[in-house]
Scaffold this active site. Structure first.
Site, PDB file in Angstrom:
ATOM      1  N   SER A 140      -7.478 -14.108   9.530  1.00  0.00           N
ATOM      2  CA  SER A 140      -6.579 -14.715  10.509  1.00  0.00           C
ATOM      3  C   SER A 140      -5.865 -13.479  11.482  1.00  0.00           C
ATOM      4  O   SER A 140      -6.003 -12.525  11.230  1.00  0.00           O
ATOM      5  CB  SER A 140      -5.577 -15.362   9.774  1.00  0.00           C
ATOM      6  OG  SER A 140      -4.522 -15.625  10.767  1.00  0.00           O
ATOM      7  N   TYR A 154       0.416 -15.172   2.986  1.00  0.00           N
ATOM      8  CA  TYR A 154      -0.654 -15.443   3.865  1.00  0.00           C
ATOM      9  C   TYR A 154      -1.352 -14.349   4.752  1.00  0.00           C
ATOM     10  O   TYR A 154      -2.430 -14.050   4.472  1.00  0.00           O
ATOM     11  CB  TYR A 154      -0.320 -16.475   4.715  1.00  0.00           C
ATOM     12  CG  TYR A 154      -1.585 -17.237   5.497  1.00  0.00           C
ATOM     13  CD1 TYR A 154      -2.414 -17.925   5.004  1.00  0.00           C
ATOM     14  CD2 TYR A 154      -1.525 -16.707   6.986  1.00  0.00           C
ATOM     15  CE1 TYR A 154      -3.525 -18.584   5.911  1.00  0.00           C
ATOM     16  CE2 TYR A 154      -2.610 -17.225   7.739  1.00  0.00           C
ATOM     17  CZ  TYR A 154      -3.604 -18.222   7.003  1.00  0.00           C
ATOM     18  OH  TYR A 154      -4.523 -18.663   7.690  1.00  0.00           O
TER      19      TYR A 154
HETATM   20  N1  NAP Z   1      -6.211 -23.512  11.993  1.00  0.00           N
HETATM   21  C1  NAP Z   1      -5.388 -22.260  12.262  1.00  0.00           C
HETATM   22  O1  NAP Z   1      -4.699 -22.034  13.058  1.00  0.00           O
HETATM   23  C2  NAP Z   1      -6.007 -20.999  11.669  1.00  0.00           C
HETATM   24  C3  NAP Z   1      -5.892 -19.750  12.072  1.00  0.00           C
HETATM   25  C4  NAP Z   1      -6.365 -18.469  11.414  1.00  0.00           C
HETATM   26  C5  NAP Z   1      -7.137 -18.612  10.284  1.00  0.00           C
HETATM   27  N2  NAP Z   1      -7.223 -20.039   9.636  1.00  0.00           N
HETATM   28  C6  NAP Z   1      -8.056 -20.013   8.411  1.00  0.00           C
HETATM   29  O2  NAP Z   1      -9.259 -20.702   8.797  1.00  0.00           O
HETATM   30  C7  NAP Z   1      -9.675 -21.146   7.547  1.00  0.00           C
HETATM   31  C8  NAP Z   1      -9.799 -22.710   7.531  1.00  0.00           C
HETATM   32  O3  NAP Z   1      -8.867 -23.585   7.983  1.00  0.00           O
HETATM   33  P1  NAP Z   1      -8.804 -24.781   9.118  1.00  0.00           P
HETATM   34  O4  NAP Z   1      -7.826 -24.185  10.164  1.00  0.00           O
HETATM   35  O5  NAP Z   1     -10.015 -25.163   9.400  1.00  0.00           O
HETATM   36  O6  NAP Z   1      -7.823 -25.746   7.987  1.00  0.00           O
HETATM   37  P2  NAP Z   1      -8.069 -27.235   7.402  1.00  0.00           P
HETATM   38  O7  NAP Z   1      -8.548 -27.884   8.607  1.00  0.00           O
HETATM   39  O8  NAP Z   1      -6.823 -27.486   6.598  1.00  0.00           O
HETATM   40  O9  NAP Z   1      -9.298 -26.825   6.464  1.00  0.00           O
HETATM   41  C9  NAP Z   1      -9.228 -26.173   5.403  1.00  0.00           C
HETATM   42  C10 NAP Z   1     -10.398 -26.243   4.393  1.00  0.00           C
HETATM   43  O10 NAP Z   1     -10.090 -25.486   3.364  1.00  0.00           O
HETATM   44  C11 NAP Z   1     -10.510 -26.469   2.085  1.00  0.00           C
HETATM   45  N3  NAP Z   1      -9.800 -26.040   0.918  1.00  0.00           N
HETATM   46  C12 NAP Z   1      -8.269 -25.915   0.912  1.00  0.00           C
HETATM   47  N4  NAP Z   1      -7.806 -25.877  -0.349  1.00  0.00           N
HETATM   48  C13 NAP Z   1      -9.097 -25.910  -1.129  1.00  0.00           C
HETATM   49  C14 NAP Z   1      -9.595 -25.691  -2.460  1.00  0.00           C
HETATM   50  N5  NAP Z   1      -8.458 -25.420  -3.398  1.00  0.00           N
HETATM   51  N6  NAP Z   1     -10.539 -25.726  -3.096  1.00  0.00           N
HETATM   52  C15 NAP Z   1     -11.535 -25.786  -1.968  1.00  0.00           C
HETATM   53  N7  NAP Z   1     -11.470 -25.935  -0.753  1.00  0.00           N
HETATM   54  C16 NAP Z   1     -10.277 -25.902  -0.489  1.00  0.00           C
HETATM   55  C17 NAP Z   1     -10.203 -27.901   2.539  1.00  0.00           C
HETATM   56  O11 NAP Z   1     -10.943 -28.719   1.944  1.00  0.00           O
HETATM   57  P3  NAP Z   1     -10.460 -29.715   0.988  1.00  0.00           P
HETATM   58  O12 NAP Z   1      -8.952 -30.244   1.101  1.00  0.00           O
HETATM   59  O13 NAP Z   1     -11.500 -31.008   1.020  1.00  0.00           O
HETATM   60  O14 NAP Z   1     -10.497 -29.111  -0.427  1.00  0.00           O
HETATM   61  C18 NAP Z   1     -10.795 -27.751   4.150  1.00  0.00           C
HETATM   62  O15 NAP Z   1     -12.077 -28.093   4.272  1.00  0.00           O
HETATM   63  C19 NAP Z   1      -8.531 -20.875   6.423  1.00  0.00           C
HETATM   64  O16 NAP Z   1      -8.856 -19.961   5.783  1.00  0.00           O
HETATM   65  C20 NAP Z   1      -7.210 -20.587   7.446  1.00  0.00           C
HETATM   66  O17 NAP Z   1      -6.684 -19.540   6.715  1.00  0.00           O
HETATM   67  C21 NAP Z   1      -6.778 -21.099  10.273  1.00  0.00           C
END
Ligand code: NAP
Length: 266
Positions: A140, A154
């Protein structure tokens, strides 16, 4: 040429689902994992129908310490070979260090730090042996900042992923394995609904600061193919990352404090 297959964690939503679509578009077979099996099945049906690639689904809760071992064993039991790994699953808690349940802290560390290490350690040897591999660790922009107030663990977890990716990039040079840390800024996914901060982030940051998961996934795929150890999508995010690096700690921490106050996190 042999078909390639990539394991994507956190593929049931957001950036993980977007990465699945982009890799399938580029001819990769997939293994999708997350907790919500129905969402994974729906994505698998969509992707295999559209791109004609093979998509396997294995549900797992990566907060469970045993999950990476069980996942790799389940993949082997199906006779599947993993040529690529995307450690994407993640979430955050923005309630402040003391108000956050210690079990949630442990889950954050397990899902975003220990599971990526365990999966990489188990799957990388085969990639090196076969002379081809791809690893993307979804870190991130927060990992490039001096701190993340109100969401204390985080940023450090994401910093770890960036440094670990850079170390792996160095160690695998010349082996045919590419390792990239992806450092997105604000991205339109379920992330801010899950951590309950949708309203605050939407009113604090204008639409132009937000990127789509599809764009982030395309940048990640291109960067990993180009063997870049780290990529931060978006000009503004790169400016912020540079400021995080160049400014003295006290100035940068004050900048971060303003951000955390705007989001009512401190
Ligand atoms: N969105 C942003 O602004 C942003 C910015 C920087 C970095 N990121 C990073 O990008 C990555 C993806 O996030 P996203 O933004 O796409 O969020 P998201 O839409 O909430 O997706 C998160 C994913 O992680 C899975 N997950 C969460 N807890 C889990 C667990 N205990 N076991 C297995 N899978 C799990 C969820 O699946 P289930 O709920 O089905 O398990 C979901 O598929 C993360 O690492 C996040 O830190 C996001």
């Amino acid at each position: 040429m042999a078909r390639r297959r990539i394991l994507i964690t956190g593929a049931s939503a957001g950036i993980g689902a977007a990465l699945a679509r982009v890799y399938a578009e580029n001819g990769w077979d997939l293994i999708l994992t997350a907790r919500r099996e129905a969402a994974l099945d729906a994505l698998a049906t969509e992707i295999s129908g559209r791109h004609g690639v093979d998509v396997a689904v294995i549900a797992a809760d990566l907060a469970d310490v045993e999950a990476p071992r069980r996942l790799v064993e389940a993949i082997a039991a199906r006779g599947l070979v993993v040529d690529g790994l995307i450690n994407n699953a993640g979430f955050s808690r923005t309630t402040g260090f003391l108000a956050t349940d210690p079990a949630q802290h442990a889950a954050m560390v397990q899902v975003m730090l220990s599971a990526p290490v365990a999966l990489s350690r188990r799957l990388l040897p085969g990639m090196v042996e076969r002379g081809f591999g791809r690893i993307i660790n979804v870190a991130s922009l927060a990992g490039q900042m001096p701190a993340t107030g109100g969401d204390t663990l985080y940023g450090p977890i994401k910093s770890f992923l960036i440094k670990a990716s850079q170390g792996l990039w160095l160690e695998t040079r010349g082996t045919g394995v590419h390792v990239t840390a992806l450092c997105p800024g604000y991205t339109l996914t379920e992330f801010h609904d899950v951590n309950g901060s949708r309203e605050q982030v939407s009113s604090a940051y204008p639409a132009w600061m937000w990127q789509t998961a599809d764009h982030v996934a395309r940048v990640a795929h291109a960067a990993c193919e180009a063997d870049r150890p780290r990529v931060t999508p978006g000009v503004m995010n790169n400016v912020l990352a540079a400021l995080g690096k160049l400014l003295p700690d006290t100035v940068a921490l004050n900048m971060v404090a303003g951000h955390a106050r705007r989001l009512k996190r401190i």
